[in-house]
Write a protein that holds these residues in place. Structure first.
Motif, short mmCIF file in Angstrom:
data_model
loop_
_atom_site.label_atom_id
_atom_site.label_comp_id
_atom_site.label_asym_id
_atom_site.label_seq_id
_atom_site.Cartn_x
_atom_site.Cartn_y
_atom_site.Cartn_z
N GLY A 219 0.82 -1.20 0.00
CA GLY A 219 0.00 0.00 0.00
C GLY A 219 0.85 1.25 0.00
O GLY A 219 2.05 1.21 0.31
N THR A 220 0.24 2.37 -0.36
CA THR A 220 0.94 3.65 -0.35
C THR A 220 0.50 4.52 0.82
O THR A 220 0.85 5.70 0.87
CB THR A 220 0.71 4.41 -1.67
OG1 THR A 220 -0.69 4.70 -1.81
CG2 THR A 220 1.18 3.60 -2.87
N ASN A 221 -0.25 3.96 1.75
CA ASN A 221 -0.79 4.75 2.86
C ASN A 221 0.31 5.16 3.84
O ASN A 221 1.09 4.34 4.30
CB ASN A 221 -1.89 3.97 3.60
CG ASN A 221 -1.47 2.58 4.00
OD1 ASN A 221 -1.08 1.78 3.16
ND2 ASN A 221 -1.54 2.29 5.29
N ASN A 222 0.33 6.46 4.17
CA ASN A 222 1.25 7.00 5.17
C ASN A 222 0.63 6.96 6.56
O ASN A 222 1.31 7.20 7.56
CB ASN A 222 1.63 8.43 4.83
CG ASN A 222 2.63 8.53 3.69
OD1 ASN A 222 3.64 9.22 3.77
ND2 ASN A 222 2.37 7.84 2.58
N ASP A 223 -0.67 6.68 6.63
CA ASP A 223 -1.39 6.58 7.90
C ASP A 223 -2.15 5.26 7.92
O ASP A 223 -2.00 4.43 7.04
CB ASP A 223 -2.34 7.77 8.07
CG ASP A 223 -1.60 9.10 8.10
OD1 ASP A 223 -0.80 9.30 9.04
OD2 ASP A 223 -1.81 9.93 7.19
N ALA A 224 -3.00 5.10 8.94
CA ALA A 224 -3.76 3.86 9.07
C ALA A 224 -4.70 3.67 7.88
O ALA A 224 -5.10 4.63 7.22
CB ALA A 224 -4.55 3.86 10.37
N HIS A 225 -5.07 2.42 7.61
CA HIS A 225 -5.93 2.10 6.48
C HIS A 225 -7.35 2.63 6.65
O HIS A 225 -7.86 2.77 7.76
CB HIS A 225 -6.00 0.58 6.29
CG HIS A 225 -4.83 0.01 5.58
ND1 HIS A 225 -4.69 0.05 4.22
CD2 HIS A 225 -3.72 -0.61 6.05
CE1 HIS A 225 -3.55 -0.54 3.87
NE2 HIS A 225 -2.95 -0.94 4.96
N PHE A 226 -8.00 2.90 5.50
CA PHE A 226 -9.42 3.25 5.47
C PHE A 226 -10.25 1.97 5.49
O PHE A 226 -9.76 0.87 5.27
CB PHE A 226 -9.75 4.02 4.19
CG PHE A 226 -9.16 5.41 4.12
CD1 PHE A 226 -8.63 6.02 5.25
CD2 PHE A 226 -9.15 6.11 2.93
CE1 PHE A 226 -8.09 7.30 5.19
CE2 PHE A 226 -8.61 7.39 2.85
CZ PHE A 226 -8.08 7.98 3.98
N SER A 227 -11.56 2.16 5.71
CA SER A 227 -12.51 1.06 5.61
C SER A 227 -12.54 0.56 4.16
O SER A 227 -12.42 1.36 3.23
CB SER A 227 -13.89 1.54 6.03
OG SER A 227 -14.85 0.54 5.90
N PRO A 228 -12.69 -0.75 3.93
CA PRO A 228 -12.96 -1.79 4.92
C PRO A 228 -11.71 -2.43 5.50
O PRO A 228 -11.81 -3.32 6.34
CB PRO A 228 -13.74 -2.81 4.10
CG PRO A 228 -13.14 -2.71 2.73
CD PRO A 228 -12.83 -1.23 2.55
N PHE A 229 -10.53 -1.97 5.07
CA PHE A 229 -9.30 -2.60 5.55
C PHE A 229 -8.96 -2.20 6.98
O PHE A 229 -8.12 -2.83 7.61
CB PHE A 229 -8.14 -2.27 4.61
CG PHE A 229 -8.29 -2.88 3.24
CD1 PHE A 229 -7.86 -4.16 2.99
CD2 PHE A 229 -8.89 -2.17 2.22
CE1 PHE A 229 -8.02 -4.74 1.74
CE2 PHE A 229 -9.05 -2.72 0.96
CZ PHE A 229 -8.61 -4.01 0.72
N ASP A 230 -9.59 -1.17 7.49
CA ASP A 230 -9.32 -0.77 8.87
C ASP A 230 -9.87 -1.77 9.87
O ASP A 230 -9.54 -1.74 11.05
CB ASP A 230 -9.87 0.62 9.17
CG ASP A 230 -11.38 0.70 9.02
OD1 ASP A 230 -11.97 -0.23 8.45
OD2 ASP A 230 -11.96 1.71 9.47
N SER A 231 -10.73 -2.68 9.41
CA SER A 231 -11.26 -3.71 10.32
C SER A 231 -10.17 -4.69 10.73
O SER A 231 -10.37 -5.49 11.64
CB SER A 231 -12.40 -4.48 9.64
OG SER A 231 -11.93 -5.14 8.48
N MET A 232 -9.01 -4.60 10.07
CA MET A 232 -7.90 -5.49 10.39
C MET A 232 -6.81 -4.78 11.18
O MET A 232 -5.68 -5.23 11.24
CB MET A 232 -7.33 -6.09 9.11
CG MET A 232 -8.31 -7.04 8.45
SD MET A 232 -7.88 -7.45 6.76
CE MET A 232 -8.43 -5.98 5.91
N LEU A 233 -7.16 -3.63 11.77
CA LEU A 233 -6.17 -2.89 12.55
C LEU A 233 -5.90 -3.58 13.88
O LEU A 233 -6.80 -4.08 14.54
CB LEU A 233 -6.66 -1.47 12.82
CG LEU A 233 -6.67 -0.50 11.64
CD1 LEU A 233 -7.17 0.85 12.09
CD2 LEU A 233 -5.28 -0.36 11.06
N LEU A 234 -4.64 -3.56 14.28
CA LEU A 234 -4.26 -4.04 15.60
C LEU A 234 -4.26 -2.87 16.57
O LEU A 234 -4.41 -1.72 16.20
CB LEU A 234 -2.87 -4.69 15.54
CG LEU A 234 -2.73 -5.87 14.56
CD1 LEU A 234 -1.31 -6.39 14.58
CD2 LEU A 234 -3.70 -6.97 14.90
N THR A 235 -4.05 -3.17 17.84
CA THR A 235 -4.14 -2.13 18.85
C THR A 235 -3.07 -1.05 18.69
O THR A 235 -3.27 0.08 19.09
CB THR A 235 -4.02 -2.74 20.26
OG1 THR A 235 -2.82 -3.52 20.32
CG2 THR A 235 -5.21 -3.64 20.55
#
Length: 280
Positions: A219-235
């Protein structure tokens, strides 16, 4: 011509409000295609030499880590190319028309989705590009004056990319976009100028399939992922795809190779790169 009929304007406008991810009108462009030997060798070379990402600027001229290679993969699209509003299948209640563009002479009556699956053989790349998009479709339809006002029945036409694979996720996962709407089988025309005026492209994320297995996530994201991939964020803010039966046998967590992970945990980033290079 029936004197009781006349053409009436119908406008269907909706936006997916994903403010929790920082996007008030979330759209997606999705492409799927084969990763050729030339592109594969280029990716390997960039990963091996730590040149996949480079320093650039964002829309406002602020520093931003980018990837020309990953940006260009949006053009690998011979298997599928879709562009629309992110949705969660709940067109009846789950999306809005905050700016009030829609006419009040229609109702959603049904949703038809086209299920897109990844072939079991070959090396494929799926590209998801996140951007602003306010869905806007319009058309003129004959209306019988003897029928009540809200008589136009609109069918939503969506494309659903099923991210199922031989090394299945711990939970089912798909991404769905609204691409068009129809009345009595006739599609309304999307107005791209009204959909995308002033809109931004945020970042893209790519998933690599090899013979039906997910082997890489970039990915090219410099920050946390957007939905729907943010559902896989860890703490701690990093993202992972929880897999079982990994291919080949290795870490059962697939981390996204992106600037955000590089800044968050350099060792984890380097291990993710090594893991991908072994698999492709």
């Amino acid at each position: 011509m029936n004197p009781n009929q006349k053409d009436e304007k119908v406008i269907v406008a909706r936006h997916f409000d994903n403010s929790r991810s920082g996007v008030e009108k979330q759209g997606l462009e999705i492409t799927i295609g084969k990763l050729t030997d030339v592109k594969l060798n280029e990716l390997k070379h960039l990963l091996e030499n730590a040149n996949l990402f480079n320093q650039g600027t964002d829309f406002w001229g602020k520093p931003l880590v980018r990837s020309n290679f990953l940006d260009d993969t949006i053009n690998i699209n011979e298997y599928f190319h879709g562009h629309g509003m992110l949705t969660n299948e709940d067109l009846f209640d789950g999306v809005k028309d905050r700016e009030g563009h829609s006419t009040d002479n229609w109702d959603f009556s049904d949703i038809n989705n086209d299920k897109i699956s990844i072939p079991d053989k070959g090396l494929f790349i799926i590209n998801f590009r996140f951007e602003d998009l306010y869905f806007y479709a319009e058309g003129n339809f004959p209306k019988n004056n003897n029928i009540s006002e809200n008589n136009f029945q609109v069918v939503g036409l969506t494309s659903r990319v099923n991210l199922t694979c031989k090394n299945n996720f711990v939970f089912p996962f798909f991404v769905e976009i609204l691409e068009s709407v129809s009345i009595n089988g006739k599609k309304l025309v999307r107005n791209e100028l009204k959909e995308e005026a002033g809109g931004l492209i945020y970042y893209s994320t790519q998933i690599i399939y090899k013979d039906g297995h997910i082997v890489g996530w970039l990915g090219t994201n410099n920050d946390a992922h957007f939905s729907p991939f943010d559902s896989m964020l860890l703490t701690n803010g990093e993202s992972e795809l929880p897999l079982v039966n990994t291919y080949p046998k290795s870490n059962n967590k697939l981390f996204c190779i992106c600037p955000f992970l590089m800044q968050l945990d350099k060792n984890l980033y380097n291990n993710a790169v090594k893991d991908l290079l072994k698999k492709i």
